[in-house]
Each structure stands twice: as C-alpha cells, then as structure tokens.
Design an enzyme around this catalytic site. Sequence first.
Site, PDB file in Angstrom:
ATOM      1  NE  ARG A   1      -0.293 -24.317  17.440  1.00 21.43           N
ATOM      2  CZ  ARG A   1      -1.107 -24.823  16.530  1.00 21.43           C
ATOM      3  NH1 ARG A   1      -2.152 -24.130  16.093  1.00 21.43           N
ATOM      4  NH2 ARG A   1      -0.921 -26.051  16.063  1.00 21.43           N
TER       5      ARG A   1
ATOM      6  CB  CYS B   1     -12.722 -27.129  15.249  1.00 22.20           C
ATOM      7  SG  CYS B   1     -12.422 -26.871  13.509  1.00 22.20           S
TER       8      CYS B   1
ATOM      9  CG  HIS C   1      -8.084 -30.798  15.471  1.00 22.19           C
ATOM     10  ND1 HIS C   1      -8.276 -29.758  16.337  1.00 22.19           N
ATOM     11  CD2 HIS C   1      -6.903 -30.548  14.855  1.00 22.19           C
ATOM     12  CE1 HIS C   1      -7.268 -28.907  16.251  1.00 22.19           C
ATOM     13  NE2 HIS C   1      -6.411 -29.359  15.354  1.00 22.19           N
TER      14      HIS C   1
HETATM   15  P1  HMG Z   1      -1.806 -10.654   6.370  1.00 25.78           P
HETATM   16  O1  HMG Z   1      -2.827  -9.658   6.775  1.00 25.78           O
HETATM   17  O2  HMG Z   1      -1.919 -11.236   5.014  1.00 25.78           O
HETATM   18  O3  HMG Z   1      -0.299 -10.179   6.605  1.00 25.78           O
HETATM   19  O4  HMG Z   1      -1.852 -11.820   7.450  1.00 25.78           O
HETATM   20  P2  HMG Z   1       0.444  -8.847   6.528  1.00 25.78           P
HETATM   21  O5  HMG Z   1       1.876  -9.206   6.346  1.00 25.78           O
HETATM   22  O6  HMG Z   1      -0.205  -7.940   5.530  1.00 25.78           O
HETATM   23  O7  HMG Z   1       0.284  -8.207   7.990  1.00 25.78           O
HETATM   24  C1  HMG Z   1      -0.934  -7.712   8.490  1.00 25.78           C
HETATM   25  C2  HMG Z   1      -0.713  -7.191   9.898  1.00 25.78           C
HETATM   26  O8  HMG Z   1      -0.313  -8.270  10.755  1.00 25.78           O
HETATM   27  C3  HMG Z   1       0.394  -6.136  10.027  1.00 25.78           C
HETATM   28  O9  HMG Z   1       0.057  -5.318  11.132  1.00 25.78           O
HETATM   29  C4  HMG Z   1       1.593  -6.960  10.407  1.00 25.78           C
HETATM   30  O10 HMG Z   1       2.585  -6.245  11.088  1.00 25.78           O
HETATM   31  C5  HMG Z   1       0.975  -7.972  11.322  1.00 25.78           C
HETATM   32  P3  HMG Z   1      -0.669  -3.874  10.947  1.00 25.78           P
HETATM   33  O11 HMG Z   1       0.234  -3.131  10.011  1.00 25.78           O
HETATM   34  O12 HMG Z   1      -2.032  -4.187  10.336  1.00 25.78           O
HETATM   35  O13 HMG Z   1      -0.752  -3.347  12.331  1.00 25.78           O
HETATM   36  N1  HMG Z   1       1.748  -9.225  11.361  1.00 25.78           N
HETATM   37  C6  HMG Z   1       2.231  -9.768  12.480  1.00 25.78           C
HETATM   38  N2  HMG Z   1       2.177  -9.383  13.773  1.00 25.78           N
HETATM   39  C7  HMG Z   1       2.798 -10.172  14.664  1.00 25.78           C
HETATM   40  N3  HMG Z   1       3.444 -11.318  14.323  1.00 25.78           N
HETATM   41  C8  HMG Z   1       3.513 -11.722  13.050  1.00 25.78           C
HETATM   42  C9  HMG Z   1       2.894 -10.930  12.072  1.00 25.78           C
HETATM   43  N4  HMG Z   1       2.782 -11.044  10.732  1.00 25.78           N
HETATM   44  C10 HMG Z   1       2.090  -9.988  10.309  1.00 25.78           C
HETATM   45  N5  HMG Z   1       4.144 -12.841  12.733  1.00 25.78           N
HETATM   46  C11 HMG Z   1      -0.770 -13.604   8.638  1.00 25.78           C
HETATM   47  C12 HMG Z   1      -1.029 -12.951   7.298  1.00 25.78           C
HETATM   48  C13 HMG Z   1      -0.172 -14.972   8.336  1.00 25.78           C
HETATM   49  C14 HMG Z   1       0.192 -12.767   9.434  1.00 25.78           C
HETATM   50  C15 HMG Z   1      -2.099 -13.725   9.426  1.00 25.78           C
HETATM   51  O14 HMG Z   1      -3.095 -14.265   8.576  1.00 25.78           O
HETATM   52  C16 HMG Z   1      -1.956 -14.617  10.627  1.00 25.78           C
HETATM   53  O15 HMG Z   1      -1.256 -14.275  11.577  1.00 25.78           O
HETATM   54  N6  HMG Z   1      -2.622 -15.758  10.623  1.00 25.78           N
HETATM   55  C17 HMG Z   1      -2.504 -16.713  11.720  1.00 25.78           C
HETATM   56  C18 HMG Z   1      -3.595 -17.683  11.616  1.00 25.78           C
HETATM   57  C19 HMG Z   1      -3.434 -18.706  12.699  1.00 25.78           C
HETATM   58  O16 HMG Z   1      -2.676 -18.574  13.641  1.00 25.78           O
HETATM   59  N7  HMG Z   1      -4.206 -19.805  12.537  1.00 25.78           N
HETATM   60  C20 HMG Z   1      -4.164 -20.870  13.475  1.00 25.78           C
HETATM   61  C21 HMG Z   1      -2.916 -21.668  13.374  1.00 25.78           C
HETATM   62  S1  HMG Z   1      -2.967 -22.891  12.096  1.00 25.78           S
HETATM   63  C22 HMG Z   1      -3.736 -24.234  12.843  1.00 25.78           C
HETATM   64  O17 HMG Z   1      -4.224 -24.129  13.930  1.00 25.78           O
HETATM   65  C23 HMG Z   1      -3.703 -25.557  12.152  1.00 25.78           C
HETATM   66  C24 HMG Z   1      -2.745 -26.538  12.814  1.00 25.78           C
HETATM   67  O18 HMG Z   1      -3.106 -26.744  14.163  1.00 25.78           O
HETATM   68  C25 HMG Z   1      -2.764 -27.865  12.066  1.00 25.78           C
HETATM   69  C26 HMG Z   1      -4.186 -28.425  11.861  1.00 25.78           C
HETATM   70  O19 HMG Z   1      -4.933 -28.573  12.834  1.00 25.78           O
HETATM   71  O20 HMG Z   1      -4.502 -28.721  10.694  1.00 25.78           O
HETATM   72  C27 HMG Z   1      -1.311 -26.025  12.776  1.00 25.78           C
HETATM   73 MG    MG Z   2      -4.593 -28.136  14.836  1.00 25.37          MG
END
Ligand code: HMG
Ligand code: MG
Length: 299
Positions: free
Chosen positions: A19, A245, A213
Amino acid sequence: MGRPAVSGPTPRLVEVGPRDGLQNEKFVAPLDAKVAYVDALSGSGLREIEVGAFVSPKVVPQMADSERVFARIARRPGVVYSALVPNEKGFERALAAKAGKVAVFTAASETFNLKNINASIAESIERFKPVIVLAQKERLPVRAYVSTAFYCPYEGAVAPEAVVSVVRRLLDLSVTEISIGDTIGKAQTEDVKRLLSPLLDVVATESVFLHFHDTYGHAVENALTAWREFGVSGFDASTGGVGGCPYAPGASGNVATEALVCAFKAAGSDPGVDEAKLKAAAAGLFTHLGRPGGARPAK
Ligand code: HMG
Ligand code: MG
C-alpha cells in the site's frame, strides 16, 4: 494508562509495502506483480500486510486495482490482510473485498491533512466516525494513522501536544491501534523520545505502532530507540524500502522491512520473519518497477 516497564518485547512488524510503498511508485506495478509481492510477503512469516487502499482512484491511481489484488491473493491462515479507507465509500469497498482490518487516516498538521484528504483534522475525524462504527459492527479491527507526527512538509516541526490531542480524539472513538507516522522521514531519536514520553501516558504501549519513512536514514535507529527505551513493539515497514515521498523528491519510502528484521535480530530479538524471503519478494517486485531496488540494506 501509564508507561509499562521496558522489557524488550518481541517486535511486531506490519508490512505496508503493497500500500504505502506502491502508492508512491511512479510506475504502477501490474496486478500480477502486486499479487506475487503480497503472496511472497505472506510466506515470509509476516503476520499483517496492508494490501491496498480504497481511496479515490483519481487521487491515487496506483491503488485503483486494490479490489482485484484482494480477490487474487492466496490468503494464509493467521495473516491479517488490511486496507486503507478514507470514508464510508472506502469502507464498503474494503468490506466487499474481505479486508481483515481497516485503517483510517488523519494527521497532526492541518495543512498536510488538507492537501492529503481535502479535510481539516476535525472534518477528517467526523468523516471516519461512521467508518469506525460500521467496522465495529462487522467486528473488524480499526487502525488509525496520525501522519506528520514529527515534521510537516508545510508547517515544519509538529508539537508532541498536537499529536497527543489527535490521538486522544481517536481513542475516544475506540480505535484498536494507532500508527504514528513520520511521514517525511525527518525525525531523529530525540524527536521520538520527546513524543513517546507524553504519548505513552495516554495510550497503551501495545496499541502503538511507529511508521517511519526513511528519507534521511534515521528510521532503524528511531525504531530501536522506541523499542529499547519505551518498550514499543509495533513497527510498520515496507519490504524493499519500496516507495518514495511525494513531498521530498528523491526520498526513499518506508523503512525496509528487511532492515528492521536485521536490526532487531542483531539486538537479540527475532521478529519471526525470514529475511531471505523478504529480499526475494523485493527482488521479484523490482523487476516490474522500472528502477533498481533502493532499500537501504542493499546499498
Ligand atoms: P474529496 O474530493 O474531498 O471527496 O476527496 P468527495 O467525497 O467529494 O469525492 C470526490 C470523488 O472521489 C467522487 O468521484 C467520489 O465518488 C470519489 P466523482 O464524483 O468525482 O467521480 N471517491 C471515492 N472513490 C473511490 N473510493 C473512495 C472514494 N471516496 C470518494 N473511497 C478523498 C476526499 C479522501 C476521497 C480523497 O482526497 C482521497 O481519496 N484521498 C486519498 C489520499 C491518499 O490515499 N493519500 C495517501 C495515503 S495517506 C499516507 O500515505 C500516510 C500514511 O502512510 C502514514 C504516514 O506516512 O504518515 C498512512
Ligand atoms: Mg506512510
């Protein structure tokens, strides 16, 4: 809850390469390669693997095929296959994919959270409240990540009190465990100590995972410090040091799982994971990533 006596607990490693690693690789690994990577990892003795993310495929196209990865992996008894979920939609996808645990995520810095998930910290917690309720109804454990727990790429140093405050709010929701993220890999041992002291006053040590990280090469030392001096046993890692990153160009991803295994063994505690099998899993994956392996131990 108080801090327990330090007794050198057996490390518990959570593999996040499929992931966190693959979400940050420029080249999207083919489905077959992802499945082979997860299956090789589950054969190494690892007990928990974060397989994918049910986030917006527009935001993170690398994770768009997470359903298919879950459908194709060979599930080994005793191994937990988890998934990252940002909201109810993500939870429904994770449930349909038969994930064994879900992980919600927020941050200790407002700017990072806005850029990452388009929500303030408070909004993100509101957003995943129903996820936690649904997960509890389904008897699925919930991990909660707190990103930028030491440094934020936009706001700089993050105060331990800010992290503790977010953690308290997550504990109020009865999450199963907390993963504390050094998202940009900048923390040093003094930062780790500064945070763990107040943190372990509010959360049980066994519920804490540290997610380092390895941008500046401090991750192994940080993990050993947390383990030796505070009795923390939970660590996240990514086999092959896969990933990068987006906020630190050229940076490496999570600390390599094989580096942690090697370090803990040298320190006298065996996490029960076969290093050679991890290296083989990484080697198999790197043939598909269009770049040479970059894990620190290989350098
Ligand atoms: P948004 O634009 O504010 O949300 O995004 P929304 O509810 O308005 O939805 C926008 C669009 O996304 C819509 O589609 C939804 O259906 C779709 P459209 O109408 O435009 O076609 N949508 C989804 N589709 C599939 N699955 C879903 C989903 N939710 C909405 N679950 C949102 C908000 C949170 C969805 C977006 O910003 C997002 O997906 N962000 C993910 C960011 C991400 O994955 N970042 C990396 C992970 S975090 C990380 O790596 C840190 C970690 O490792 C710890 C560390 O290292 O510190 C964990
Ligand atoms: Mg991470």
